[in-house]
Design an enzyme around this catalytic site. Structure first.
Site, short mmCIF file in Angstrom:
data_model
loop_
_atom_site.label_atom_id
_atom_site.label_comp_id
_atom_site.label_asym_id
_atom_site.label_seq_id
_atom_site.Cartn_x
_atom_site.Cartn_y
_atom_site.Cartn_z
CG PHE A 126 -42.95 -17.82 2.88
CD1 PHE A 126 -42.96 -17.15 1.67
CD2 PHE A 126 -42.29 -17.23 3.95
CE1 PHE A 126 -42.34 -15.91 1.52
CE2 PHE A 126 -41.67 -16.01 3.82
CZ PHE A 126 -41.69 -15.34 2.59
CB ILE A 160 -42.58 -25.14 6.23
CG1 ILE A 160 -41.09 -24.85 6.48
CG2 ILE A 160 -43.07 -24.51 4.93
CD1 ILE A 160 -40.76 -23.38 6.71
N GLY A 241 -47.92 -10.29 5.17
CA GLY A 241 -48.48 -11.40 5.92
C GLY A 241 -48.95 -11.03 7.31
NE ARG A 267 -72.04 -24.07 34.75
CZ ARG A 267 -72.13 -25.29 35.24
NH1 ARG A 267 -73.06 -26.13 34.77
NH2 ARG A 267 -71.31 -25.71 36.16
CD GLU A 365 -46.98 -14.51 8.47
OE1 GLU A 365 -47.07 -13.32 8.13
OE2 GLU A 365 -47.72 -15.40 8.00
CB THR A 367 -41.54 -13.33 18.58
OG1 THR A 367 -40.48 -12.35 18.62
CG2 THR A 367 -41.00 -14.67 18.12
#
Length: 386
Positions: A126, A160, A241, A267, A365, A367
């Site tokens: 894209f 990209i 997206g 642990r 996509e 911030t």
């Protein structure tokens, strides 16, 4: 029932189970090695295609896999739990490229590209972000000029995903002073060059590239959508997206929490498991609550899409989900590293990779700051980005 499956249909649970099995067998055991080598196994896209994951929601007549958006969401969540670099292959080639062709392409374009993309025979990238243009996509400088029945593209793109392995690049170029147009550019076209970007903080296994267009000639039949309509196409694709990125963020956070819980219960310090200490349980409990909230926000917007809402109609909800889920991924993976202590700082253990991979989720996509402005605009009616 696993709370992650609550409210899912049988089909959606089946997709999750299939993705979980694939992730456990073919992703998790190799994620560290891919991170070190800065390359995912090149056979992975083919396997994703064989399972139908690269065709989710695409039309069956073009090789797609019958599925709704929520099914796609749970698959990307599971892939994100295993390795964000693998999830990125699906999010971009399917989520940004194939779905955009399905939404805006001509019948000829769909027939040419969708079966190959759905089967994993080809991958897409894209081409929106440029060296000087990130959040301000409307200011991109790549240009396309008419030359008879063709278009000639000149410019550059950067960061990209899939850039060095893609067969087609959805490319956005300026065709007038105030107009941007989308094109389907075969990466084998003369003048097109993809150069890998290495030394990344995270997502090291993901193929990330700089793209150069030096007099790349494509016919007008490669134009995707109307002339001057490209920015709207790009913004719609990004809204779709963001559902995928949100889902991948939820998956990454879940993987980090699962690793932290396993480590904390095994642990021992001061003669007992570190999970028995109150402040460690606080880290784990906060992580669980944040993940559940992020998952619900992500599923909500996926269900909106399944109910018929358009990307424009669910854009704000997609931003809410992407913002909260990506910030949750950073917080939970940081809590995971804290739980591991010094061992979290070496890559023999997964904590460091989770944190490195999570960090970019708040950047691409859109911030976190851009997501806040989108949400703020919806609340106030005032656009603070202009």
């Amino acid at each position: 029932m696993d709370q992650r499956d609550f409210g899912l249909s049988e089909t959606q649970r089946d997709f999750r189970a299939m993705a979980r099995d694939f992730t456990e067998r073919e992703v998790v055991p190799y994620a560290r090695d891919w991170d070190r080598a800065e390359a995912v196994d090149p056979a992975i896209p083919g396997r994703l295609g064989e399972l139908g994951f690269l065709g989710l929601t695409l039309p069956e007549e073009y090789g797609g896999t019958p599925a709704d958006m929520l099914s796609y969401t749970v698959v990307t969540e599971e892939l994100g739990r295993g390795d964000s670099s693998v999830r990125g292959i699906v999010s971009v080639s399917l989520g940004l490229v194939a779905k955009t062709i399905a939404a805006h392409g001509t019948e000829e374009q769909q027939r040419e590209w969708l079966p190959r993309l759905a089967g994993g025979e080809s991958l897409g990238c894209f081409g929106l972000t440029e060296p000087g243009t990130g959040s301000d996509a409307g200011s991109l400088r790549t240009r396309a000029r008419r030359d008879g029945g063709d278009w000639i593209l000149d410019g550059a793109k950067t960061f990209i995903t899939n850039g060095t392995v893609a067969d087609v690049a959805v490319t956005f170029a300026r065709t007038s002073e105030d107009g941007i147009t989308a094109f389907l550019v075969p990466t084998e076209a003369p003048g097109f060059t993809a150069t890998g970007i290495h030394g990344k903080l995270g997502l090291r296994g993901q193929a990330t590239a700089e793209l150069t267009y030096d007099g790349v000639r494509v016919p007008d039949s490669a134009r995707l959508g109307g002339t001057g309509k490209g920015l709207g196409i790009a913004l719609g694709a990004l809204s779709r997206g963001r559902i995928s990125v949100a889902a991948g963020s939820v998956g990454l956070a879940q993987g980090a929490l699962d690793a932290a819980v396993r480590y904390a219960t095994e642990r021992e310090q001061f003669g007992r498991p570190v999970a028995s200490f109150q402040l460690v349980q606080e880290l784990l409990a906060e992580s669980e609550v944040d993940i559940r909230a992020a998952r619900l926000l992500t599923y909500q917007v996926a269900r909106m899409a399944d109910a018929g809402a358009t990307p424009r109609q669910y854009a704000t909800e997609a931003s809410v989900a992407k913002y909260h889920a990506s910030e949750t991924a950073v917080k939970v993976s940081n809590n995971c590293l804290q739980t591991f202590g010094g061992y979290g700082f070496i890559d023999e253990y997964p904590a460091g990779k989770y944190l490195r991979d999570a960090r970019v989720l708040t950047l691409y996509e859109g911030t976190s700051q851009v997501q806040k402005l989108i949400i703020g605009r919806a609340l106030t009616g005032i656009d603070a980005m202009t």
